[in-house]
Design a protein around this motif. Structure first.
Motif, mmCIF file in Angstrom:
data_model
loop_
_atom_site.group_PDB
_atom_site.id
_atom_site.type_symbol
_atom_site.label_atom_id
_atom_site.label_comp_id
_atom_site.label_asym_id
_atom_site.label_seq_id
_atom_site.Cartn_x
_atom_site.Cartn_y
_atom_site.Cartn_z
ATOM 1 N N UNK A 1 0.796 -1.243 0.000
ATOM 2 C CA UNK A 1 0.000 0.000 0.000
ATOM 3 C C UNK A 1 0.822 1.285 0.000
ATOM 4 N N UNK A 2 0.416 2.200 -0.902
ATOM 5 C CA UNK A 2 0.895 3.594 -0.837
ATOM 6 C C UNK A 2 -0.330 4.466 -1.042
ATOM 7 N N UNK A 3 -0.508 5.473 -0.203
ATOM 8 C CA UNK A 3 -1.665 6.357 -0.353
ATOM 9 C C UNK A 3 -1.180 7.795 -0.222
ATOM 10 N N UNK A 4 -1.404 8.579 -1.270
ATOM 11 C CA UNK A 4 -0.921 9.965 -1.271
ATOM 12 C C UNK A 4 -2.067 10.946 -1.441
ATOM 13 N N UNK A 5 -1.973 12.059 -0.703
ATOM 14 C CA UNK A 5 -2.857 13.199 -0.962
ATOM 15 C C UNK A 5 -2.045 14.184 -1.783
ATOM 16 N N UNK A 6 -2.626 14.614 -2.918
ATOM 17 C CA UNK A 6 -1.974 15.609 -3.778
ATOM 18 C C UNK A 6 -2.709 16.924 -3.590
ATOM 19 N N UNK A 7 -2.011 17.899 -3.027
ATOM 20 C CA UNK A 7 -2.637 19.195 -2.733
ATOM 21 C C UNK A 7 -3.132 19.894 -3.986
ATOM 22 N N UNK A 8 -4.208 20.633 -3.836
ATOM 23 C CA UNK A 8 -4.785 21.560 -4.833
ATOM 24 C C UNK A 8 -5.573 20.890 -5.960
ATOM 25 N N UNK A 9 -5.591 19.559 -6.010
ATOM 26 C CA UNK A 9 -6.308 18.920 -7.134
ATOM 27 C C UNK A 9 -7.187 17.773 -6.634
ATOM 28 N N UNK A 10 -8.118 17.362 -7.496
ATOM 29 C CA UNK A 10 -9.076 16.308 -7.150
ATOM 30 C C UNK A 10 -8.524 14.923 -7.477
ATOM 31 N N UNK A 11 -8.690 13.994 -6.546
ATOM 32 C CA UNK A 11 -8.263 12.613 -6.774
ATOM 33 C C UNK A 11 -8.911 12.015 -8.023
ATOM 34 N N UNK B 1 -18.853 10.136 -4.429
ATOM 35 C CA UNK B 1 -17.855 11.199 -4.395
ATOM 36 C C UNK B 1 -17.632 11.730 -2.980
ATOM 37 N N UNK B 2 -18.175 11.002 -2.005
ATOM 38 C CA UNK B 2 -17.940 11.352 -0.600
ATOM 39 C C UNK B 2 -16.451 11.202 -0.302
ATOM 40 N N UNK B 3 -15.862 12.117 0.487
ATOM 41 C CA UNK B 3 -14.458 11.877 0.844
ATOM 42 C C UNK B 3 -14.362 10.641 1.732
ATOM 43 N N UNK B 4 -13.214 9.992 1.684
ATOM 44 C CA UNK B 4 -13.032 8.744 2.415
ATOM 45 C C UNK B 4 -13.175 8.930 3.929
ATOM 46 N N UNK C 1 -7.798 12.695 10.411
ATOM 47 C CA UNK C 1 -7.664 14.132 10.625
ATOM 48 C C UNK C 1 -7.312 14.902 9.361
ATOM 49 N N UNK C 2 -7.294 14.207 8.225
ATOM 50 C CA UNK C 2 -6.980 14.894 6.965
ATOM 51 C C UNK C 2 -8.166 15.800 6.603
ATOM 52 N N UNK C 3 -7.909 17.078 6.260
ATOM 53 C CA UNK C 3 -9.026 17.951 5.890
ATOM 54 C C UNK C 3 -9.742 17.438 4.631
ATOM 55 N N UNK C 4 -11.036 17.804 4.514
ATOM 56 C CA UNK C 4 -11.860 17.283 3.409
ATOM 57 C C UNK C 4 -11.191 17.478 2.044
ATOM 58 N N UNK C 5 -10.621 18.683 1.805
ATOM 59 C CA UNK C 5 -10.077 18.927 0.463
ATOM 60 C C UNK C 5 -8.852 18.051 0.187
ATOM 61 N N UNK C 6 -8.089 17.734 1.235
ATOM 62 C CA UNK C 6 -6.922 16.863 1.009
ATOM 63 C C UNK C 6 -7.373 15.401 0.843
ATOM 64 N N UNK C 7 -8.428 15.039 1.588
ATOM 65 C CA UNK C 7 -8.976 13.680 1.442
ATOM 66 C C UNK C 7 -9.473 13.498 0.001
ATOM 67 N N UNK C 8 -10.076 14.551 -0.560
ATOM 68 C CA UNK C 8 -10.564 14.491 -1.946
ATOM 69 C C UNK C 8 -9.428 14.324 -2.936
#
Ligand code: PLP
Length: 394
Positions: free
Chosen positions: A295-305, A330-333, A340-347
């Protein structure tokens, strides 16, 4: 076009050697394993052998293995079966806030029938704190269920420690080991759990077959009522080819566990290192070390998964945002939010899950494409422009 499959936590391809072992049970050995005649007995013998093999591979007794239609059914059975059986003793269940939907939805359903459920918090790496379990236990608690490894961020829980805490209070313990079995060493004896769910299609076996391990003396209510299959505990004609395939796949996974663990982890580590070094503004979700090798899981700032996912798909690369089971929504995880990840980063988060069929070239191709895609999406992102102090006419 090159195609790269990096979604092994959603499902793995069926191993051709496993398929080979399953095929006769679709064709000449097609008998119903519950029939008395020789056709049936061929099936029954294969099911007994599979049960014996699977039991041995997880440190259980054959009589403690109950075949199901997969991880979802095993989870539903564990939660609802124990709740129904122990209703007179208490109505409180404890689980974690990052469980798979099969556990969370089962618990919510029980709430409608008067059960109280505590969803334990996790820290930012996705771990349950054993002290929180101690605090949550009441004299009405009948069951604790905490997953062995998370499907989205791969974090491995201190299940043995949590199980010991529950047992000291005379409370049963279930673990969802669907992501763990076949990837890391799993022994019910070492963990001490009373119930454990796992599923064949996560370790190169067939889809639609799983196991609920039920320790001798633990007696959940029946979940699937019907015929007398599975020692009267789970009705339904046995999926003989599936069960044979599950045993063959688990045998191979356990036999090559160290080798596969090290290989898959080396690919994952190369990927993580390159992403961290070459793509700015990323967060590596999950635990650094107590983590599934794939497993690798990344949040990419400023953009939608979702946008990253679709662009990767166009480049032939398959991965997932959130868990595959809940994608389409399309609910955030709920897992990432619980860390504790903010909604926009979870997205903006993506799960990459590696397998024994991947190569170093797959990793490098994916990082190269990912860099291009993230750069392109950020150039179009008003959030990124705002961050850089530029104005963008959109
Ligand atoms: N539990 C976990 C942790 C999972 O990852 C999954 C599937 O992704 C399941 C349960 C459900 O298993 P199945 O697909 O066999 O129903």
């Amino acid at each position: 076009m090159k195609r790269v499959y990096l979604d092994h936590s959603a499902t793995t391809p069926l191993d051709p050697e496993v398929l080979e072992k399953m095929l006769p049970y679709f064709t000449e050995k097609f008998g119903n394993a519950n029939s008395m005649h020789s056709f049936g007995q061929e099936g029954a013998y294969a099911v007994d052998e599979a049960r014996r093999k699977i039991a041995e591979l997880i440190g259980a007794k054959p009589t403690e293995i109950y075949f199901t239609s997969g991880g979802t059914e095993a989870d539903n059975w564990a939660i609802k079966g124990m709740a129904a059986k122990l209703r007179k003793k208490g109505n409180h269940i404890i689980t974690s806030s990052i469980e798979h939907a099969a556990i969370i939805a089962s618990c919510h359903q029980l709430e409608e029938f008067g059960f109280d459920v505590t969803f334990l918090p996790v820290d930012k790496t996705g771990k349950v704190n054993p002290a929180d379990l101690v605090k949550a236990i009441t004299d009405k608690t009948i069951l604790v269920s905490v997953m062995l490894a998370n499907n989205e961020i791969g974090t491995i829980q201190p299940v043995k420690e949590l199980c010991d805490i529950a047992h000291k209070k005379g409370i049963y313990f279930h673990t969802d080991a669907v992501q763990a079995v076949g990837s890391i060493p799993v022994s019910v004896k070492d963990l001490g759990v009373d119930l454990m769910s796992f599923s064949a299609h996560k370790f190169y076996g067939p889809k639609g077959v799983g196991v609920l391990y039920i320790k001798g003396g633990t007696k959940p209510d029946k979940f699937m009522t019907g015929g007398h299959q599975e020692r009267t505990m789970r009705g339904g004609t046995t999926n003989v080819p599936g069960v044979v395939g599950m045993a063959a796949a688990l045998e191979k996974a356990v036999k090559h566990l160290d080798e596969n663990y090290n290989y898959v982890k080396s690919l994952r580590d190369r990927f993580v290192k390159r992403v961290k070094e070459e793509i700015p503004y990323v967060i590596y979700n999950g635990h650094e070390t107590d983590r599934l090798p794939q497993n690798a899981n990344f949040a990419f700032d400023f953009i939608e998964g979702e946008s990253i996912l679709m662009s990767l798909d166009l480049a032939g690369i398959a991965c997932s945002s959130g868990s595959a089971c809940s994608s389409g929504s399309l609910e955030p995880s709920h897992v990432l939010l619980a860390t504790g990840l903010p909604v926009e980063k979870a997205h903006g988060s993506i799960r990459f899950s590696f397998g024994r069929d991947n190569t170093v070239e797959d990793v490098d191709y994916t990082v190269d494409k990912l860099k291009e895609i993230v750069n392109k999406l950020r150039e179009m992102s008003p959030l990124f422009c705002e961050f850089k102090g530029e104005t963008k006419n959109v």
